[in-house]
Scaffold this active site. Structure first.
Site, PDB file in Angstrom:
ATOM      1  CE  LYS A   1     -14.456 -42.709  17.634  1.00 39.93           C
ATOM      2  NZ  LYS A   1     -13.511 -43.242  16.621  1.00 39.93           N
TER       3      LYS A   1
ATOM      4  CB  SER B   1     -10.654 -40.851  17.179  1.00 43.27           C
ATOM      5  OG  SER B   1     -11.321 -41.777  16.317  1.00 43.27           O
TER       6      SER B   1
ATOM      7  CB  SER C   1      -9.657 -44.401  15.276  1.00 45.91           C
ATOM      8  OG  SER C   1      -9.055 -43.207  14.857  1.00 45.91           O
TER       9      SER C   1
END
Length: 427
Positions: free
Chosen positions: A75, A145, A169
């Site tokens: 990420k 996210s 997330s």
């Protein structure tokens, strides 16, 4: 079957047996990315030559690690030594920290091939949304996210990917994209090198296609008890069916997923008991928001002062305490969290796991609405491990998952349960 279609555990087995190389698996994943990335837009950074060179180095290694040869996406708010970390923010576009975050360092040391950086909501918090589309329907969000990480695993681009969870997330995108996801006990994976939002809440998690994939990563991080797996079956497992205090916000498909998972487990021999959390848990969602916004003030203060013009208004709002979080509110939230953590741990070993919704429903249409984290944020504040499991398809044909939850530091035991119940829940 092409190598990119293999789960991480399957690929690891073939690499160990000498029938697959890290380079061949990485090359296959890169071919899949080349085919699907124009639609899914999972990655913010990808250097195929760098990835292949990394795979070749792994193939030459003398001491294979737990993640030997497995492509692993990261990420893009987690630092990587050889790739930029942009946080999806104009403030840090192209930034190279020159060192790995702690979690990336562990993955590399265990033989993972860090293949690229996946798109995220800005700073994994607010502001700009990822460009990523849901691989099942490009008109819909993959969630946030950890948008690109969940989508990349779901679409076969990589077998493993790091996400993070401060609210919902990791587990919510797992539900929206139809993959397995794990948010471990808070603090068992070092967050150094990942953008800080809330020190009380931030947790490194990951995605895979099976519970066995999730276990490989847990083994790499030396989870307590991970080397002593129990060969469980659903028969006799004690499962608490827990709609939770936010049940009124569950869409019909989320309600159907929880009911279906419970019925499937009962049919397989599990003991499924309806379970209502005691009254103090009714305020945990509000407590999580108080902690989120209260600690978020300091998390983005430096950016607000040094480059205010390019910082999204969402972060100025946090720095300026737009929620009006007071010291008294913070103390109340911390105290309630401590009380409920102890209460929740006390429900074990009466139960083997708590079964609860993973998301409010199907993935919403568009990119701006990444979904309501209300079915995740409570568990994040409680610091307990959660594993997302795909369950049904909703009215628009989109995945809808559930999650199982265990007590703090019960990660290894929860993985044992996941391996037993996942095939049943998935139907």
């Amino acid at each position: 079957m092409e190598p990119w279609q293999l789960s991480a555990a399957e690929a690891a087995g073939r690499i160990k047996a000498g029938t697959l190389t890290a380079e061949a698996l990485t090359r296959s994943c890169l071919e899949r990315i080349a085919e699907r990335e124009p639609v899914v837009k999972a990655f913010t950074y990808l250097d195929p030559l760098l990835a292949l060179n990394s795979a070749r180095r792994v193939d030459k290694g003398y001491e294979p690690g737990i993640l030997h040869g497995l492509p692993f996406a990261v990420k893009d708010m987690i630092d990587t030594a050889d790739m930029p970390t942009s946080h999806n923010s104009p403030l840090y576009e192209g930034l190279r920290q020159g060192r790995d975050a702690a979690c990336v360092g562990v993955a590399r040391a265990e033989g993972a091939v860090i293949i690229g950086k996946t798109d995220t909501v800005e700073f994994a918090a607010a502001g700009r949304r990822a460009l990523t589309r849901n691989p099942h329907d490009p008109t819909r969000t993959p969630g946030g996210s950890s948008s690109g990480s969940a989508a990349a695993v779901a679409d076969g681009m990589v077998p493993l990917a790091f996400g993070t969870q401060t609210g919902g997330s990791t587990i919510r995108p797992a539900s929206f994209c139809g993959v397995h996801g794990m948010k471990p006990t808070h603090g068992v994976v070092n967050t150094e090198g990942a953008k800080r939002y809330s020190h009380t809440l931030d947790t490194i998690g990951w995605y895979g296609r099976t519970p066995a994939d999730l276990r490989l990563v847990a083994q790499a991080f030396r989870f307590y008890g991970i080397d002593n797996p129990r060969a469980l079956t659903p028969t006799g497992l004690r499962i608490a069916l827990c709609p939770g205090p936010n049940w009124a916000l569950a869409a019909p498909e989320a309600r159907e997923a929880l009911a279906t998972a419970g019925k499937r487990l009962e049919a397989a021999g599990a003991i499924v008991e309806d379970f209502t959390l005691p009254p103090p848990f009714g305020e945990v969602t509000e407590a999580q928001l108080a902690v989120l916004y209260g600690e978020g003030r300091g998390a983005f203060l430096a950016e607000a002062l040094t480059d205010p013009g390019r910082l999204h208004d969402d972060f100025h709002d946090r720095v300026n305490n737009f929620q009006g979080v007071s010291p008294q509110r913070m103390l109340w939230a911390y105290d309630l969290a401590a009380e409920c953590r102890k209460l929740f741990d006390g429900f074990f070993p009466r139960f083997d796991a708590v079964l609860t919704p993973a998301a409010a429903g199907e993935a919403p249409v568009g990119r701006q609405d990444t979904g309501n984290p209300v079915f995740n944020s409570m568990w994040t504040l409680l610091h307990v491990p959660c594993i997302g499991i795909p369950c049904i398809k909703g009215p628009n044909g989109m995945p809808v998952g559930v999650q199982i939850v265990g007590p703090r530091f019960g990660d290894a035991e929860l993985l044992d349960v996941a391996e037993a119940v996942s095939p049943v829940i998935m139907g």
